[in-house]
Design a protein around this motif. Structure first.
Motif, PDB file in Angstrom:
ATOM      1  N   ARG A 180       0.823  -1.211   0.000  1.00 39.14           N
ATOM      2  CA  ARG A 180       0.000   0.000   0.000  1.00 39.14           C
ATOM      3  C   ARG A 180       0.859   1.264   0.000  1.00 39.14           C
ATOM      4  O   ARG A 180       2.014   1.271   0.430  1.00 39.14           O
ATOM      5  CB  ARG A 180      -0.938  -0.005   1.195  1.00 39.14           C
ATOM      6  CG  ARG A 180      -0.280   0.112   2.548  1.00 39.14           C
ATOM      7  CD  ARG A 180      -1.342   0.267   3.610  1.00 39.14           C
ATOM      8  NE  ARG A 180      -0.839   0.080   4.956  1.00 39.14           N
ATOM      9  CZ  ARG A 180      -1.592   0.264   6.036  1.00 39.14           C
ATOM     10  NH1 ARG A 180      -2.852   0.629   5.908  1.00 39.14           N
ATOM     11  NH2 ARG A 180      -1.092   0.070   7.233  1.00 39.14           N
ATOM     12  N   GLY A 181       0.241   2.350  -0.484  1.00 35.38           N
ATOM     13  CA  GLY A 181       0.946   3.621  -0.568  1.00 35.38           C
ATOM     14  C   GLY A 181       1.109   4.273   0.789  1.00 35.38           C
ATOM     15  O   GLY A 181       0.534   3.846   1.799  1.00 35.38           O
ATOM     16  N   GLU A 182       1.869   5.362   0.802  1.00 35.18           N
ATOM     17  CA  GLU A 182       2.195   6.023   2.063  1.00 35.18           C
ATOM     18  C   GLU A 182       0.963   6.574   2.773  1.00 35.18           C
ATOM     19  O   GLU A 182       0.869   6.543   3.990  1.00 35.18           O
ATOM     20  CB  GLU A 182       3.201   7.151   1.807  1.00 35.18           C
ATOM     21  CG  GLU A 182       4.577   6.661   1.377  1.00 35.18           C
ATOM     22  CD  GLU A 182       5.557   7.803   1.220  1.00 35.18           C
ATOM     23  OE1 GLU A 182       5.155   8.964   1.480  1.00 35.18           O
ATOM     24  OE2 GLU A 182       6.713   7.548   0.847  1.00 35.18           O
ATOM     25  N   SER A 183       0.009   7.095   1.997  1.00 40.49           N
ATOM     26  CA  SER A 183      -1.185   7.714   2.606  1.00 40.49           C
ATOM     27  C   SER A 183      -2.420   6.821   2.479  1.00 40.49           C
ATOM     28  O   SER A 183      -3.532   7.277   2.709  1.00 40.49           O
ATOM     29  CB  SER A 183      -1.459   9.063   1.946  1.00 40.49           C
ATOM     30  OG  SER A 183      -1.679   8.893   0.559  1.00 40.49           O
ATOM     31  N   GLU A 184      -2.213   5.571   2.122  1.00 34.85           N
ATOM     32  CA  GLU A 184      -3.354   4.672   1.885  1.00 34.85           C
ATOM     33  C   GLU A 184      -3.798   3.996   3.181  1.00 34.85           C
ATOM     34  O   GLU A 184      -2.992   3.381   3.878  1.00 34.85           O
ATOM     35  CB  GLU A 184      -2.978   3.599   0.849  1.00 34.85           C
ATOM     36  CG  GLU A 184      -4.107   2.621   0.569  1.00 34.85           C
ATOM     37  CD  GLU A 184      -3.693   1.521  -0.393  1.00 34.85           C
ATOM     38  OE1 GLU A 184      -4.405   0.508  -0.491  1.00 34.85           O
ATOM     39  OE2 GLU A 184      -2.624   1.676  -1.043  1.00 34.85           O
ATOM     40  N   ASP A 202      -7.345   1.118   0.259  1.00 31.73           N
ATOM     41  CA  ASP A 202      -7.573   2.467  -0.244  1.00 31.73           C
ATOM     42  C   ASP A 202      -9.030   2.899  -0.064  1.00 31.73           C
ATOM     43  O   ASP A 202      -9.753   3.163  -1.033  1.00 31.73           O
ATOM     44  CB  ASP A 202      -7.176   2.544  -1.723  1.00 31.73           C
ATOM     45  CG  ASP A 202      -7.033   3.991  -2.189  1.00 31.73           C
ATOM     46  OD1 ASP A 202      -6.923   4.882  -1.325  1.00 31.73           O
ATOM     47  OD2 ASP A 202      -7.059   4.215  -3.413  1.00 31.73           O
ATOM     48  N   ASN A 244      -1.314   3.762   7.663  1.00 31.13           N
ATOM     49  CA  ASN A 244      -0.050   3.272   7.128  1.00 31.13           C
ATOM     50  C   ASN A 244       0.921   2.987   8.275  1.00 31.13           C
ATOM     51  O   ASN A 244       1.020   3.750   9.232  1.00 31.13           O
ATOM     52  CB  ASN A 244       0.556   4.308   6.178  1.00 31.13           C
ATOM     53  CG  ASN A 244       1.791   3.769   5.479  1.00 31.13           C
ATOM     54  OD1 ASN A 244       1.873   2.585   5.213  1.00 31.13           O
ATOM     55  ND2 ASN A 244       2.734   4.642   5.188  1.00 31.13           N
ATOM     56  N   GLY A 245       1.629   1.871   8.167  1.00 30.09           N
ATOM     57  CA  GLY A 245       2.584   1.475   9.188  1.00 30.09           C
ATOM     58  C   GLY A 245       2.049   0.430  10.139  1.00 30.09           C
ATOM     59  O   GLY A 245       2.826  -0.195  10.875  1.00 30.09           O
TER      60      GLY A 245
END
Length: 650
Positions: A252-256, A315, A356-357
């Motif tokens: 997944r993307g950083e802001s997803e 997302d 995220n994370g």
């Protein structure tokens, strides 16, 4: 119906390839067989022609005694002419020529008519036969109008006299069309039949191989499908769901944000028990249909086991996650029908919008906590995770551990609250109330540990252990004092409940008529047929059955009539209401007491805490009182001191 719909595409492809291979092999075999047949026909006709040519020459020699002179003179008499004409018709001879030893033609015929040549033509082929002494036979084949091959024999054979000396050479043209046609027809049929047999013999094992290979491929595909998908619902199975969710989290993307829903079917065990496992399976498939009809094409849906499902939604926004979750809850409330059986169910959902994370394990854990909270607060709802749920989980785990220890060490304690007669306030019985104290001395409320005991299934052992220990205490009381023990609705899930209670009574030699078992109205909304049978079996033991906490649940008169309770216990909430609205609650309590008496039940009122309560209850002919006015719950050893002489007057 199209063959493509009947047979798998792989079988059609394999069969087509096999058919092409069969056709190719059959063509090669057919061509080879026909070549062999043509060679065999030619050899057969040639050998036969040599024999027939020699036979024709011998026939001419035998019928023409002056043949040697005729060959030397080159002249033919009238009688010899007739003999030669007759020889032309012998054995399908079409035409012939006779050569002398020098290779010069002496006679020639054409279409059965003898032609006397004016000049003797020389034949090198005839001269070669004279020199070799061996016949020279050739087969001439051409296509006839009837499309059957016409076969002619061009044969030069030596002629011998009686002394076996060569005297000349005969050149014959013999018609072998009929014989060749018969050979061709027979052997051509054989030429078609043999390849066909070969094709069949090859096709059978070839098709069997294709089918077996397809079966092996289908089995491999089935195993692969089972390794990924749940066989009942078609959703991803636990292993695949975990693996693919982990992959989505990693990519997944950083802001997803990824939404995680953890859900299960409310009271699914009851649905199974009441309607059968086939209906339960259909219910799970219906839940799957609801999920697949609401999630997006990019979302993952997996069955984690039993009636538990997980949805991973990459997302997604908080509003969209909440909207989809609420839609699923709403759709699940609709009636579901299967094979004439209609049932209503509901779904509880816990969800987490994972930032995220965060790992998938943490997100699933949070959604699981939210699901537990949803079920603990009435079910049929959508609950989002909040941090305080972690402390609630830790508290639950502590309680479970304490219960396990207490069960193993028999540290669950029963305390006993007196039940007194309304006539003289003498103690007629005690209600056993369960208590749990941790190893550190902390007390855990029954409102905390009993629901957990019911959910984990420990209530079965806890309940029987409590009953046994309470009876051991009651054995030390006067024989007219009864023992009242609560039964959890979950204890009725087991078919051996009556047998277990009967065994305890027999082991401890405790009279069944001194035991009163209290049940709540929630028990009666389950499998009525099974529950009524269990209650009837308990009454046959001699045990009394009391309806506890009447007025706080469904308060159905039908239940009171149907199950024939011995006692009705009015919940304490009515006396609490009496304290601030005495007129109204006096009428309500009086109505319940009259109702109980009309239905043949004695009536006990809980929560009697002062003389005002007692006086009012006496005026409406209540049978028994229970409350702090007559005694708080006490330990086992305390009951032995007061059970036979406790009396309180106004």
């Amino acid at each position: 119906m199209s063959i493509r719909r009947i047979l798998p595409r792989s079988i059609i492809g394999g069969a087509t390839l096999s058919l092409l291979l069969v056709c190719g092999v059959t063509g090669v075999v057919t061509y080879g067989i026909h070549r062999l047949i043509d060679a065999a026909i030619a050899t057969t006709i040639k050998n036969e022609s040599i024999q027939e040519t020699n036979k024709w020459a011998n026939h001419l020699k035998e019928t023409s005694p002056d043949l040697n002179k005729m060959l030397l003179d080159g002249a033919i008499t009238a009688s010899q002419s007739e003999i030669v004409r007759a020889a032309i018709d012998y054995n399908h001879v079409y035409s012939f020529m006779i050569f002398n030893l020098q290779g010069n033609m002496v006679f020639r015929s054409d279409e059965g008519v003898l032609i006397d040549p004016n000049a003797q033509a020389f034949s090198e082929e005839a001269q070669n036969v004279v020199q070799s002494g061996k016949p020279n036979v050739n087969i001439i084949e051409k296509q006839s109008v009837s499309n059957l091959p016409s076969v002619y024999i061009n044969a030069l054979v030596p002629i011998f006299n009686d002394e076996n000396m060569m005297i000349g050479v005969i050149h014959l043209f013999m018609d072998k069309s009929d014989e060749a046609a018969l050979f061709h027809q027979f052997l051509n049929w054989l030429g078609y039949i043999l390849p066909a047999l070969c094709a069949i013999l090859y096709s059978i094992p070839s098709l069997a191989f294709v089918l077996k290979r397809e079966q092996a491929n289908a089995k491999a595909r089935h195993v692969s499908h089972l390794s990924r998908f749940d066989h009942l619902t078609g959703t991803l199975n636990r292993h695949t769901m975990s693996a693919e969710a982990k992959e989505r989290f990693a990519l997944r993307g950083e802001s997803e944000n990824i939404g995680i829903m953890f859900l299960d079917v409310d009271k699914f065990k009851e649905i199974n028990d009441e309607n059968g496992h086939e209906f339960g399976d259909a219910c799970l498939r219906n839940v799957t249909s609801i999920l697949m009809g609401n999630v997006r094409s990019t979302d993952l849906v997996g069955r984690m086991g039993g009636d538990e499902f997980v949805v991973a939604m990459p997302d997604i926004t908080h509003n969209e996650l909440e909207r989809i979750g609420q839609k699923i809850v709403t759709d699940a409330r609709k009636a579901f029908e299967y094979k004439g059986i209609t049932a209503r169910s509901s779904i509880s959902i816990g969800y987490r919008l994972s930032p995220n994370g965060e790992t998938p394990q943490t997100a699933l854990h949070c959604a699981d906590l939210a699901l537990y909270h949803a079920k603990a607060n009435g079910r049929d709802s959508l609950v989002e995770y909040f941090p305080e749920l972690d402390s609630a989980l830790n508290r639950r785990r502590e309680i479970e551990a304490s219960m396990q220890t207490a069960l193993q060490n028999e540290r669950f304690e029963a305390v006993f609250q007196p039940i007194v007669s309304a006539k003289d306030r003498s103690i007629v019985g005690f209600e056993a109330l369960l208590r749990l104290t941790t190893e550190t001395g902390d007390t855990i409320s029954p409102t905390e540990f009993i629901p957990i005991a019911e959910e984990t299934g420990m209530i079965h052992e806890v309940g029987l252990q409590t009953l046994r220990n309470a009876i051991k205490t009651a054995l030390k009381w006067p024989s007219q004092v009864f023992l009242s023990v609560n039964l959890s609705p979950r204890q009725f899930d087991r078919d051996d409940l009556v047998e277990k209670i009967s065994g305890i009574l027999e082991d401890l030699n405790f009279p069944a008529d001194r035991l009163e078992l209290e049940v709540t109205e929630s028990l009666l909304i389950g499998d009525e047929f099974r529950i009524s049978g269990q209650l009837a079996d308990l009454r046959r033991l001699g045990v009394s059955i009391a309806m506890d906490d009447f007025g706080t649940g469904y308060s159905s008169l039908g239940y009171l009539w149907k199950y024939e309770f011995d006692k009705l216990k009015i919940d304490r909430v009515f006396l609490e209401g009496y304290d601030f609205d005495s007129k109204r609650y006096h009428e309500i309590i009086e109505t319940i007491v009259v109702l109980g008496h009309k239905m043949g039940m004695s009536v006990t009122v809980e929560g009697v805490e002062n003389e005002r309560h007692a006086d009012m209850l006496k005026s409406i002919a209540c049978d028994q009182y229970q409350g702090f006015l007559f005694g708080r719950p006490m330990a086992s050893h305390e009951t032995r001191k007061i059970a036979w002489n406790f009396t309180q007057t106004a």
